[in-house]
Motif scaffolding. Structure first.
Motif, PDB file in Angstrom:
ATOM      1  N   THR A   1       0.854  -1.178   0.000  1.00  0.00           N
ATOM      2  CA  THR A   1       0.000   0.000   0.000  1.00  0.00           C
ATOM      3  C   THR A   1       0.891   1.230   0.000  1.00  0.00           C
ATOM      4  O   THR A   1       2.114   1.130   0.026  1.00  0.00           O
ATOM      5  CB  THR A   1      -0.929   0.035   1.241  1.00  0.00           C
ATOM      6  N   THR A   2       0.280   2.384   0.024  1.00  0.00           N
ATOM      7  CA  THR A   2       1.036   3.628   0.054  1.00  0.00           C
ATOM      8  C   THR A   2       1.889   3.742   1.314  1.00  0.00           C
ATOM      9  O   THR A   2       3.000   4.259   1.277  1.00  0.00           O
ATOM     10  CB  THR A   2       0.072   4.830  -0.017  1.00  0.00           C
ATOM     11  N   LEU A   3       1.374   3.213   2.437  1.00  0.00           N
ATOM     12  CA  LEU A   3       2.060   3.388   3.715  1.00  0.00           C
ATOM     13  C   LEU A   3       2.890   2.197   4.176  1.00  0.00           C
ATOM     14  O   LEU A   3       3.751   2.348   5.024  1.00  0.00           O
ATOM     15  CB  LEU A   3       1.033   3.729   4.797  1.00  0.00           C
ATOM     16  N   ARG A   4       2.617   0.997   3.659  1.00  0.00           N
ATOM     17  CA  ARG A   4       3.356  -0.174   4.142  1.00  0.00           C
ATOM     18  C   ARG A   4       3.295  -1.299   3.135  1.00  0.00           C
ATOM     19  O   ARG A   4       2.443  -1.319   2.256  1.00  0.00           O
ATOM     20  CB  ARG A   4       2.817  -0.659   5.479  1.00  0.00           C
ATOM     21  N   SER A   5       4.190  -2.240   3.298  1.00  0.00           N
ATOM     22  CA  SER A   5       4.111  -3.489   2.557  1.00  0.00           C
ATOM     23  C   SER A   5       4.439  -4.614   3.527  1.00  0.00           C
ATOM     24  O   SER A   5       5.241  -4.440   4.448  1.00  0.00           O
ATOM     25  CB  SER A   5       5.074  -3.500   1.370  1.00  0.00           C
ATOM     26  N   GLY A   6       3.778  -5.733   3.351  1.00  0.00           N
ATOM     27  CA  GLY A   6       4.044  -6.848   4.239  1.00  0.00           C
ATOM     28  C   GLY A   6       3.029  -7.957   4.095  1.00  0.00           C
ATOM     29  O   GLY A   6       2.040  -7.843   3.364  1.00  0.00           O
ATOM     30  N   PHE A   7       3.292  -9.047   4.810  1.00  0.00           N
ATOM     31  CA  PHE A   7       2.373 -10.166   4.832  1.00  0.00           C
ATOM     32  C   PHE A   7       1.149  -9.794   5.654  1.00  0.00           C
ATOM     33  O   PHE A   7       1.252  -9.095   6.665  1.00  0.00           O
ATOM     34  CB  PHE A   7       3.040 -11.402   5.440  1.00  0.00           C
ATOM     35  N   THR A   8      -0.001 -10.260   5.207  1.00  0.00           N
ATOM     36  CA  THR A   8      -1.232 -10.102   5.967  1.00  0.00           C
ATOM     37  C   THR A   8      -1.819 -11.491   6.169  1.00  0.00           C
ATOM     38  O   THR A   8      -1.596 -12.409   5.371  1.00  0.00           O
ATOM     39  CB  THR A   8      -2.259  -9.207   5.245  1.00  0.00           C
TER      40      THR A   8
END
Length: 129
Positions: free
Chosen positions: A86-93
């Motif tokens: 996303t604009t604010l973060r990247s990571g596993f969900t």
């Protein structure tokens, strides 16, 4: 019929493969577990695997290998692991049906063990002992 504790999206599988490729020769995949911590009580843990633990459950999807820590299995039954940017973060969900709440920042969660009786009543295979 084989039953996977957790499923991976294509995005998660691609990210796992990228992590392994960037880590070098000894990396085999990642290990997902849970640990106590955070304001909601628990956190997901993701670690690089160089030597798999024989007690872990192995999930494979699109060439990605993810091991599940045995102490996390009942909390992760039915979970879908994804990877998002996303604009604010990247990571596993983790889309986890056993999650009862999460903290405001989304870094810690409250989990309950899966209801094995409900899974059996719904015709879902259960985890082997």
């Amino acid at each position: 019929m084989a039953f996977a504790v957790m499923t991976l999206t294509d995005a998660a599988a691609n990210r796992v493969k990228a992590i392994v490729d960037n880590a070098g020769g000894d990396a085999a995949g990642i290990r997902v577990g849970i640990k106590k911590g955070g304001c909601a009580g628990m956190e997901y843990s993701v670690d690089l695997v160089t030597e798999p633990n024989v007690k872990d459950d192995l999930i494979e999807h699109a060439g990605a290998r993810v091991w599940i820590a045995p102490e996390a299995v009942l909390y992760l039954l039915g979970t879908q692991m994804d990877f998002e940017v996303t604009t604010l973060r990247s990571g596993f969900t983790f889309h986890n049906p056993n999650q009862t709440s999460a903290c405001g920042c989304g870094e810690s969660v409250e989990l309950k063990p899966a209801d094995l009786a409900a899974l059996a009543a719904a015709g879902q295979p259960t985890v082997r002992a």
